[in-house]
Design an enzyme around this catalytic site. Structure first.
Site, mmCIF file in Angstrom:
data_model
loop_
_atom_site.group_PDB
_atom_site.id
_atom_site.type_symbol
_atom_site.label_atom_id
_atom_site.label_comp_id
_atom_site.label_asym_id
_atom_site.label_seq_id
_atom_site.Cartn_x
_atom_site.Cartn_y
_atom_site.Cartn_z
ATOM 1 N N CYS A 1 0.890 -1.142 -0.040
ATOM 2 C CA CYS A 1 0.010 0.024 -0.039
ATOM 3 C C CYS A 1 0.812 1.092 0.036
ATOM 4 C CB CYS A 1 -0.978 0.080 1.261
ATOM 5 S SG CYS A 1 -2.107 1.487 1.278
ATOM 6 N N HIS B 1 -9.923 1.477 1.701
ATOM 7 C CA HIS B 1 -9.665 2.728 2.147
ATOM 8 C C HIS B 1 -10.805 3.577 2.367
ATOM 9 C CE1 HIS B 1 -5.078 2.528 1.774
ATOM 10 N NE2 HIS B 1 -5.116 1.961 0.428
ATOM 11 N N HIS C 1 -8.890 -3.893 -1.972
ATOM 12 C CA HIS C 1 -7.878 -2.973 -1.127
ATOM 13 C C HIS C 1 -8.349 -1.542 -1.123
ATOM 14 C CE1 HIS C 1 -3.903 -1.718 -0.005
ATOM 15 N NE2 HIS C 1 -4.292 -0.746 -0.412
ATOM 16 N N GLU C 2 -8.858 -0.901 -2.565
ATOM 17 C CA GLU C 2 -9.053 0.390 -2.465
ATOM 18 C C GLU C 2 -10.553 0.829 -1.944
ATOM 19 O OE1 GLU C 2 -6.711 1.961 -3.625
ATOM 20 O OE2 GLU C 2 -5.659 0.567 -4.517
HETATM 21 NI NI NI Z 1 -3.693 1.184 -0.242
#
Ligand code: NI
Length: 176
Positions: free
Chosen positions: A99, A145, A141-142
């Site tokens: 990341c 966030h 993953h995004e």
């Molecule tokens: Ni990330």
């Protein structure tokens, strides 16, 4: 446009839930996405979420897509992949996640191998895609966030968390 600085783990904004995008096809949204694109490209990233450049909006981009998406709409995910093990990490750095907000590190995160997601592109056009493998991992993953989750918070076995230079010496790894 501009390359923006990326917030690092420890910044409280990375732990906040981002706000949904209300207006599409605006100069502000296009400028935000252009900045995100420039930032991702300059850092050789595979994906980026708006909160990482300090903008608490539900906008993410990846090498193959840009969209605004809500976790509530992620459905029909299949096949949680927890299978990478010691051998795998040695020969395939891509199976561990990195990341841009946790630079220089890599960890094993259980992720769905495929999933369907819905959202809108920057013009407001609806997106409905089914993706697998690397693309599916980047989406998960995004979107994390956007809800204040960084990948280390999802690692189940901390033995599979370490520094790139130690785990994958000499490899050029992409972060998101
Ligand atoms: Ni990330």
């Amino acid at each position: 446009m501009a390359v923006r600085s990326v917030l690092k783990m420890g910044d409280p904004l990375l732990l906040q839930q981002a706000k949904p995008v209300e207006q599409f096809d605006t100069p502000e949204l296009h400028a935000l996405i252009a900045d995100m694109q420039d930032t991702m490209t300059s850092l050789n990233g595979a994906g980026l979420a708006a909160p990482q450049i300090g903008v608490s909006l539900q906008v993410v981009i990846s090498e193959s897509a840009r969209f605004s998406v809500s976790r509530r709409r992620i459905g029909a995910a299949h096949g949680l992949d927890q299978s990478a093990a010691v051998g795998a990490r040695r020969r395939d750095g891509g199976r561990l996640e990195g990341c841009l907000s946790v630079p220089g590190m890599r960890g094993l995160v259980p992720r769905y191998k495929s999933l369907r997601y819905q959202g809108r592109d920057q013009y407001g056009k609806e997106i409905d895609r089914t993706v697998a493998d690397f693309h599916a991992r980047v989406v998960q993953h995004e979107v994390d966030h956007l809800f204040g989750i960084l990948y280390p918070m999802r690692i189940r076995d901390m033995r599979f968390f370490g520094f790139n230079e130690t785990l994958f010496p000499g490899e050029d790894l992409k972060d998101d």
